[in-house]
Design an enzyme around this catalytic site. Structure first.
Site, PDB file in Angstrom:
ATOM      1  N   ASP A 268      -7.997   8.249   0.704  1.00  0.00           N
ATOM      2  CA  ASP A 268      -8.502   7.113   1.491  1.00  0.00           C
ATOM      3  C   ASP A 268      -8.249   7.290   2.990  1.00  0.00           C
ATOM      4  O   ASP A 268      -8.746   6.509   3.797  1.00  0.00           O
ATOM      5  CB  ASP A 268      -7.887   5.796   1.006  1.00  0.00           C
ATOM      6  CG  ASP A 268      -8.693   5.186  -0.137  1.00  0.00           C
ATOM      7  OD1 ASP A 268      -9.808   5.674  -0.413  1.00  0.00           O
ATOM      8  OD2 ASP A 268      -8.219   4.220  -0.757  1.00  0.00           O
TER       9      ASP A 268
ATOM     10  N   THR B  81      -4.091  -0.385  -7.207  1.00  0.00           N
ATOM     11  CA  THR B  81      -4.940   0.757  -7.524  1.00  0.00           C
ATOM     12  C   THR B  81      -4.156   2.066  -7.550  1.00  0.00           C
ATOM     13  O   THR B  81      -3.081   2.159  -6.941  1.00  0.00           O
ATOM     14  CB  THR B  81      -6.069   0.863  -6.463  1.00  0.00           C
ATOM     15  OG1 THR B  81      -6.998   1.864  -6.851  1.00  0.00           O
ATOM     16  CG2 THR B  81      -5.532   1.201  -5.075  1.00  0.00           C
TER      17      THR B  81
ATOM     18  N   SER C 176      -7.939   0.895   3.322  1.00  0.00           N
ATOM     19  CA  SER C 176      -8.415   0.468   2.001  1.00  0.00           C
ATOM     20  C   SER C 176      -9.638  -0.434   2.151  1.00  0.00           C
ATOM     21  O   SER C 176      -9.937  -0.929   3.239  1.00  0.00           O
ATOM     22  CB  SER C 176      -7.293  -0.307   1.303  1.00  0.00           C
ATOM     23  OG  SER C 176      -7.748  -0.916   0.123  1.00  0.00           O
ATOM     24  N   SER C 177     -10.324  -0.659   1.032  1.00  0.00           N
ATOM     25  CA  SER C 177     -11.387  -1.668   1.000  1.00  0.00           C
ATOM     26  C   SER C 177     -10.995  -2.856   0.125  1.00  0.00           C
ATOM     27  O   SER C 177     -11.797  -3.772  -0.067  1.00  0.00           O
ATOM     28  CB  SER C 177     -12.676  -1.064   0.432  1.00  0.00           C
ATOM     29  OG  SER C 177     -13.152  -0.039   1.253  1.00  0.00           O
TER      30      SER C 177
ATOM     31  N   ARG D 123       0.836  -1.194   0.000  1.00  0.00           N
ATOM     32  CA  ARG D 123       0.000   0.000   0.000  1.00  0.00           C
ATOM     33  C   ARG D 123       0.880   1.257   0.000  1.00  0.00           C
ATOM     34  O   ARG D 123       1.966   1.257   0.601  1.00  0.00           O
ATOM     35  CB  ARG D 123      -0.861  -0.031   1.266  1.00  0.00           C
ATOM     36  CG  ARG D 123      -1.866   1.102   1.433  1.00  0.00           C
ATOM     37  CD  ARG D 123      -3.019   0.975   0.513  1.00  0.00           C
ATOM     38  NE  ARG D 123      -4.178   1.746   0.946  1.00  0.00           N
ATOM     39  CZ  ARG D 123      -5.176   2.056   0.128  1.00  0.00           C
ATOM     40  NH1 ARG D 123      -5.164   1.667  -1.132  1.00  0.00           N
ATOM     41  NH2 ARG D 123      -6.223   2.725   0.566  1.00  0.00           N
TER      42      ARG D 123
ATOM     43  N   THR E 269      -9.738   0.871  -9.298  1.00  0.00           N
ATOM     44  CA  THR E 269      -8.942  -0.256  -8.765  1.00  0.00           C
ATOM     45  C   THR E 269      -9.039  -1.402  -9.751  1.00  0.00           C
ATOM     46  O   THR E 269      -9.931  -1.420 -10.609  1.00  0.00           O
ATOM     47  CB  THR E 269      -9.446  -0.705  -7.366  1.00  0.00           C
ATOM     48  OG1 THR E 269      -9.252   0.353  -6.433  1.00  0.00           O
ATOM     49  CG2 THR E 269      -8.769  -1.954  -6.866  1.00  0.00           C
TER      50      THR E 269
ATOM     51  N   GLY F 175     -13.894  -1.265  -7.201  1.00  0.00           N
ATOM     52  CA  GLY F 175     -15.177  -0.763  -6.743  1.00  0.00           C
ATOM     53  C   GLY F 175     -15.153   0.105  -5.503  1.00  0.00           C
ATOM     54  O   GLY F 175     -16.204   0.346  -4.908  1.00  0.00           O
ATOM     55  N   GLY F 176     -13.963   0.563  -5.067  1.00  0.00           N
ATOM     56  CA  GLY F 176     -13.928   1.437  -3.896  1.00  0.00           C
ATOM     57  C   GLY F 176     -14.611   0.761  -2.716  1.00  0.00           C
ATOM     58  O   GLY F 176     -14.377  -0.415  -2.422  1.00  0.00           O
TER      59      GLY F 176
HETATM   60  N1  GLY Z   1      -8.600   3.206  -3.168  1.00  0.00           N
HETATM   61  C1  GLY Z   1      -9.581   2.240  -2.950  1.00  0.00           C
HETATM   62  C2  GLY Z   1      -9.231   1.321  -1.854  1.00  0.00           C
HETATM   63  O1  GLY Z   1      -8.060   1.103  -1.585  1.00  0.00           O
HETATM   64  O2  GLY Z   1     -10.117   0.779  -1.236  1.00  0.00           O
END
Ligand code: GLY
Length: 569
Positions: free
Chosen positions: A422, A398, A451-452, A103, A380, A472-473
């Site tokens: 985020d 992403t 993050s998701s 990340r 993403t 999909g965020g």
């Molecule tokens: N930027 C979307 C995520 O990391 O969830």
């Protein structure tokens, strides 16, 4: 004679109709199984790259590295070297699932008020557009770590396909034309970005060859000098130069100091399955765990994948899980993440008590929050690879929004992420995805933003049976959860599970999203009568998955929503 002609006409027509019906059914029901290797990505070009690596003797880990770099060239809306991500691995040799965190991190000069004006208000777009929105990229370090720990081929050979795609170009697809055209205005703001994506005043058209010479040179430097080719030397100079010119914060020290982290995957059971997914700094694994564990005791005999009662139950479960997401989760190196407590069965039993099967709950009674932000993007990308030996990679990465911060690094040819959004830029204020956050996810130097992303591997009786993940965020987690439920409880084929219309609830905004065109008016009215605020959303998220049967045969599926491709051999 006339009658004979009529009969021939009839049988030809019948054959034609059968062919059409057959083709239509084939795309949804006939699953092709492969013995040697399987790849599913959001780009047919990247899928072909991955398969070639497997056919050339590379393992799934090698293929994942080559795919990661290829997507950076041919899928620029999300594929990247300027962003970051997470990966889950199943190693056939050890039988273990491991998790890699690459990340992005906040630059050393970042602080928790960096996006606020002097009155404490959030400066519009400051965490979304341009250099200041970018976290320190982790992708190159992540892909290098995969190759170093698990790969069998030379690093340079894994970059060759991407270098060629950038240097000699590839043919733009309809899908790429459409996303570029939609964002043409935003991609025209920075001259560096215009020079790549809006040449001669227009975005690339379907059928055109798209060449990226500067990106090819960047990839060549990475191929020659591995991580140094990105984090020090010329590429680093170009990134820091871009920061200085555009008021960004990333320094040489931030770049040379970037490190990946190995994390212990989230593990929980659902029915007879062992589910492994990404731990913090992704909320994906633990929230997926909460959703599936909360829903597990319910009897599904009266539900179908479309029944309002099921959609209602799913939404209520998500309301509870996403309320926890907002408060408790952040980078584990900075914040205590109460993972055991969040997945504790007594805690989940108590949470389940507030679910009313007849009526929607009220998110404001469950927690606090602010109104929805209207503009949302669900970018993403996720891909999966499996090889003949049984190794599996499930990788999401992403640059956050489509085309990230919209800023290309001058001279280096790649887009920077806008992952700083985020973080909770101000506690309680919704981000790009309408998600709110608290102290656990506030900005701090070198911290990773929550993050998701939910790269997931599912095992049954000690063997991997499924790998999946999505774009999909905030909707990534519900997308993955729905697919697992569709497979485990409704026995849908992999393709049908992926194509099924989606629904989403994330606590705040207190809205039940239904994929536009996927649900008839009776379903919507039933949900409204239960008290839901229902909104239709255009097709969102983008799932890529593979499944392995009892004979170790693999089948894959790629979401038609973004024109990807699953293939094997
Ligand atoms: N930027 C979307 C995520 O990391 O969830």
């Amino acid at each position: 004679m006339l009658r004979e002609k009529y009969l021939i006409y009839l049988s030809l027509s019948a054959a034609f109709i059968l062919l059409i019906v057959g083709l239509a059914c084939d795309s949804l029901t006939v699953e092709k199984y492969h013995a040697h290797g399987l790849v599913a990505t959001s780009s047919p070009i990247a899928t072909a790259v991955g398969l070639e690596v497997l056919k050339d003797g590379g393992n799934a880990f090698d293929a994942s590295v080559a795919i990661g770099f290829a997507l950076a060239v041919c899928y620029p809306r999300a594929g990247n070297v300027g962003g970051g991500g997470f990966a889950l691995f199943y190693s056939a040799e050890t039988g273990e699932v491991s998790a890699l965190d690459f990340r992005e991190t906040a630059p050393a000069k970042a602080d928790r008020e960096m996006y606020l004006d002097k009155n404490g208000g959030v400066v519009p777009n400051a965490s979304l557009i341009g250099a200041k929105a970018a976290g320190v990229p982790g992708t190159v370090a992540g892909l290098h770590e995969i190759s170093k720990r698990y790969g069998s081929l030379e690093w340079y050979t894994l970059l060759e396909p991407a270098i060629k795609l950038a240097d000699t170009g590839f043919i733009v697809s309809d899908c790429m034309e459409q996303t570029l055209a939609r964002l043409s205005d935003k991609l025209s703001v920075f001259p560096e970005t215009r020079a790549v994506f809006v040449r001669n005043g227009t975005t690339p058209r379907s059928g055109e060859r798209f060449i990226q010479k500067e990106l090819a040179a960047t990839l060549e430097r990475i191929a020659m000098d591995s991580t140094d080719g990105f984090y020090t030397s010329e590429t680093a100079d170009l990134i820091v130069g871009c920061m200085e010119k555009n008021s960004g914060l990333i320094s040489h020290d931030d770049l040379s100091g970037y490190r990946v982290k190995w994390r212990r995957p989230i593990h929980f059971t659902f029915d007879s399955l062992d589910v492994y997914s990404m731990p913090p700094p992704s909320s994906g694994g633990v929230i997926l765990g909460q959703i599936l564990k909360l829903i597990e005791p319910y009897d599904f005999y009266k539900y179908s994948p479309d029944s309002p009662d099921y959609i209602h139950l799913f939404a209520e479960v998500c309301r509870l899980a996403y309320a926890d997401r907002a408060v408790h989760l952040g980078d584990p190196d900075f914040a205590q993440n109460p993972l055991n407590e969040l997945l504790d069965s007594a805690y989940l039993d108590s949470r389940r008590q507030v679910i009313n099967l007849e009526a929607a709950g009220n998110s404001r009674e469950i927690g606090s929050g602010l109104p929805e932000q209207t503009e949302e993007s669900e970018s993403t990308t996720h891909f999966v690879v499996a090889d003949e030996a049984g190794n599996i990679v499930s990788l999401s990465y992403t640059i956050n929004d489509d085309y990230g911060s919209k800023l290309v690094v001058d001279g280096a040819g790649f887009l920077l992420n806008n992952e700083m959004d985020d973080f909770a830029v101000k506690p309680g204020v919704p981000n790009l995805y309408g998600l709110v956050g608290g102290k656990a996810n506030e900005i701090a130097p070198a911290k990773r933003m929550l993050s998701s992303m939910s790269p997931t591997i599912v095992m049954k009786k000690g063997r991997p049976v499924l790998a999946l993940g999505s774009a999909g965020g905030s909707k990534i987690i519900t997308t993955v959860a729905e697919a697992i439920i569709s497979l485990a409880r409704f026995d849908l084929s992999l393709k049908k599970a992926i194509e099924h219309p989606r629904f989403h609830h994330q606590w705040l905004p207190d809205t039940l999203y239904l994929e536009r065109g996927g649900f008839d008016i009776n379903i919507m009215q039933d949900l409204i009568s239960k008290g839901h605020i229902v909104k239709e959303r255009d097709r969102y998220s983008d799932l890529n998955a593979l499944r392995i049967d009892d004979n170790s045969l693999m089948t894959g599926a790629s979401d038609s929503r973004r024109c990807g491709k699953a293939d094997g051999y």
